[in-house]
Enzyme design. Sequence first.
Site, mmCIF file in Angstrom:
data_model
loop_
_atom_site.group_PDB
_atom_site.id
_atom_site.type_symbol
_atom_site.label_atom_id
_atom_site.label_comp_id
_atom_site.label_asym_id
_atom_site.label_seq_id
_atom_site.Cartn_x
_atom_site.Cartn_y
_atom_site.Cartn_z
ATOM 1 N N ASN A 72 -42.025 -21.009 -18.095
ATOM 2 C CA ASN A 72 -43.410 -21.453 -17.933
ATOM 3 C C ASN A 72 -43.652 -22.524 -18.993
ATOM 4 O O ASN A 72 -43.784 -22.208 -20.177
ATOM 5 C CB ASN A 72 -44.352 -20.253 -18.122
ATOM 6 C CG ASN A 72 -45.815 -20.660 -18.141
ATOM 7 O OD1 ASN A 72 -46.148 -21.812 -17.833
ATOM 8 N ND2 ASN A 72 -46.690 -19.738 -18.503
ATOM 9 N N LYS B 150 -46.170 -24.303 -19.450
ATOM 10 C CA LYS B 150 -47.582 -24.399 -19.861
ATOM 11 C C LYS B 150 -48.015 -25.870 -19.873
ATOM 12 O O LYS B 150 -47.556 -26.642 -19.052
ATOM 13 C CB LYS B 150 -47.783 -23.686 -21.209
ATOM 14 C CG LYS B 150 -47.245 -22.251 -21.169
ATOM 15 C CD LYS B 150 -47.669 -21.407 -22.334
ATOM 16 C CE LYS B 150 -47.077 -20.009 -22.167
ATOM 17 N NZ LYS B 150 -47.539 -19.063 -23.173
ATOM 18 N N HIS C 34 -51.993 -15.650 -15.223
ATOM 19 C CA HIS C 34 -51.490 -15.678 -16.601
ATOM 20 C C HIS C 34 -52.644 -15.347 -17.556
ATOM 21 O O HIS C 34 -53.787 -15.731 -17.316
ATOM 22 C CB HIS C 34 -50.901 -17.058 -16.924
ATOM 23 C CG HIS C 34 -50.129 -17.044 -18.199
ATOM 24 N ND1 HIS C 34 -50.738 -17.108 -19.433
ATOM 25 C CD2 HIS C 34 -48.799 -16.930 -18.437
ATOM 26 C CE1 HIS C 34 -49.799 -17.041 -20.375
ATOM 27 N NE2 HIS C 34 -48.620 -16.936 -19.804
ATOM 28 N N GLU D 187 -53.507 -16.575 -20.243
ATOM 29 C CA GLU D 187 -54.243 -17.754 -20.745
ATOM 30 C C GLU D 187 -55.283 -18.206 -19.719
ATOM 31 O O GLU D 187 -56.367 -18.678 -20.079
ATOM 32 C CB GLU D 187 -53.247 -18.883 -21.076
ATOM 33 C CG GLU D 187 -52.490 -18.560 -22.361
ATOM 34 C CD GLU D 187 -51.076 -19.110 -22.425
ATOM 35 O OE1 GLU D 187 -50.724 -20.001 -21.623
ATOM 36 O OE2 GLU D 187 -50.312 -18.639 -23.286
ATOM 37 N N GLU E 252 -46.598 -9.173 -19.437
ATOM 38 C CA GLU E 252 -46.710 -10.013 -20.629
ATOM 39 C C GLU E 252 -47.806 -9.475 -21.550
ATOM 40 O O GLU E 252 -48.988 -9.801 -21.372
ATOM 41 C CB GLU E 252 -47.089 -11.447 -20.235
ATOM 42 C CG GLU E 252 -46.068 -12.153 -19.383
ATOM 43 C CD GLU E 252 -46.146 -13.666 -19.584
ATOM 44 O OE1 GLU E 252 -45.103 -14.254 -19.853
ATOM 45 O OE2 GLU E 252 -47.248 -14.241 -19.493
ATOM 46 N N GLY F 284 -46.347 -16.139 -27.624
ATOM 47 C CA GLY F 284 -46.408 -17.237 -28.586
ATOM 48 C C GLY F 284 -46.546 -16.787 -30.027
ATOM 49 O O GLY F 284 -46.886 -17.577 -30.904
ATOM 50 N N SER G 262 -42.587 -14.037 -26.280
ATOM 51 C CA SER G 262 -41.627 -14.309 -27.364
ATOM 52 C C SER G 262 -40.188 -13.972 -26.993
ATOM 53 O O SER G 262 -39.421 -13.462 -27.820
ATOM 54 C CB SER G 262 -42.052 -13.597 -28.652
ATOM 55 O OG SER G 262 -43.316 -14.095 -29.088
#
Length: 252
Positions: free
Chosen positions: A9, A11, A95, A97, A167, A173, A213
């Site tokens: 991904n 992003k 996702h 985010e 996730e 991250g 991660s």
Amino acid sequence: MRKPIIAGNWKMFKTVPEALELVENLKPALAGEHRVESVLCPPFTALYAVEEALRGTSMALGAQDLFWEKQGAYTGEVSPVMLASIGCKYVIVGHSERRQYFGETDETVNKKVKAALAHGLLPIICVGESLEQREAGKTEDLVRGQVRKALDGLEAAGAAKVVIAYEPIWAIGTGRNASAADADKVAGLIRRTIAGVFDARLADGVRIQYGGSVKPENIAEFMQQPEIDGALVGGASLDAQSFVRIVRYEQK
Ligand code: 13P
């Protein structure tokens, strides 16, 4: 047997020239990779160029989001028809985010999953808890609810095609990955939830990824887990060498 699926991904990273450079650097190692299905998910602007560059390779293309309508006055949105027409096979849906910054809810995730499947796209549905939710012992309830709502109203044939990415938000991250054993536990819960909504046979065929991660140094450990069938990789997918090392993890 579930075929492992490792997706990058990207992003909101990579201009078109940067995306093409990354693909050219991945190709020598991954163009003929068949043990693992590798998927690249560039930003919308680079999808078409990456699709052209991937032709004739075994790597698949995925988008990072979609809207659920086919077309219309929805300024700024991209439809499943548009994604399918340029050769996308996968699309990431829900996702964290997008849930956090763009108002994605379990209801919009469900609409997007249905729209993707209706147009021949395979959704990679993201679920996972925040640190606060984890510390409050709510992980299982939260994840079970996200999975049920994402799959609500699907026919079995559609549900059999989805990929679920577990996730945990606190692992994204941060360099702080979930332990492989913890991730496997939640992946098992996801599979049992799917079995509860549909049946065990269908659930047994659904691929479940871990994301958060993931690095060359920890991928093998995740892939050794019985319930984990792949990874959704953010930061470490932006560098060719590290993504290649992840896709080439040591076998179970
Ligand atoms: P990182 O691999 O950068 O933690 O991101 C994970 C992720 O969000 C993939 O969708």
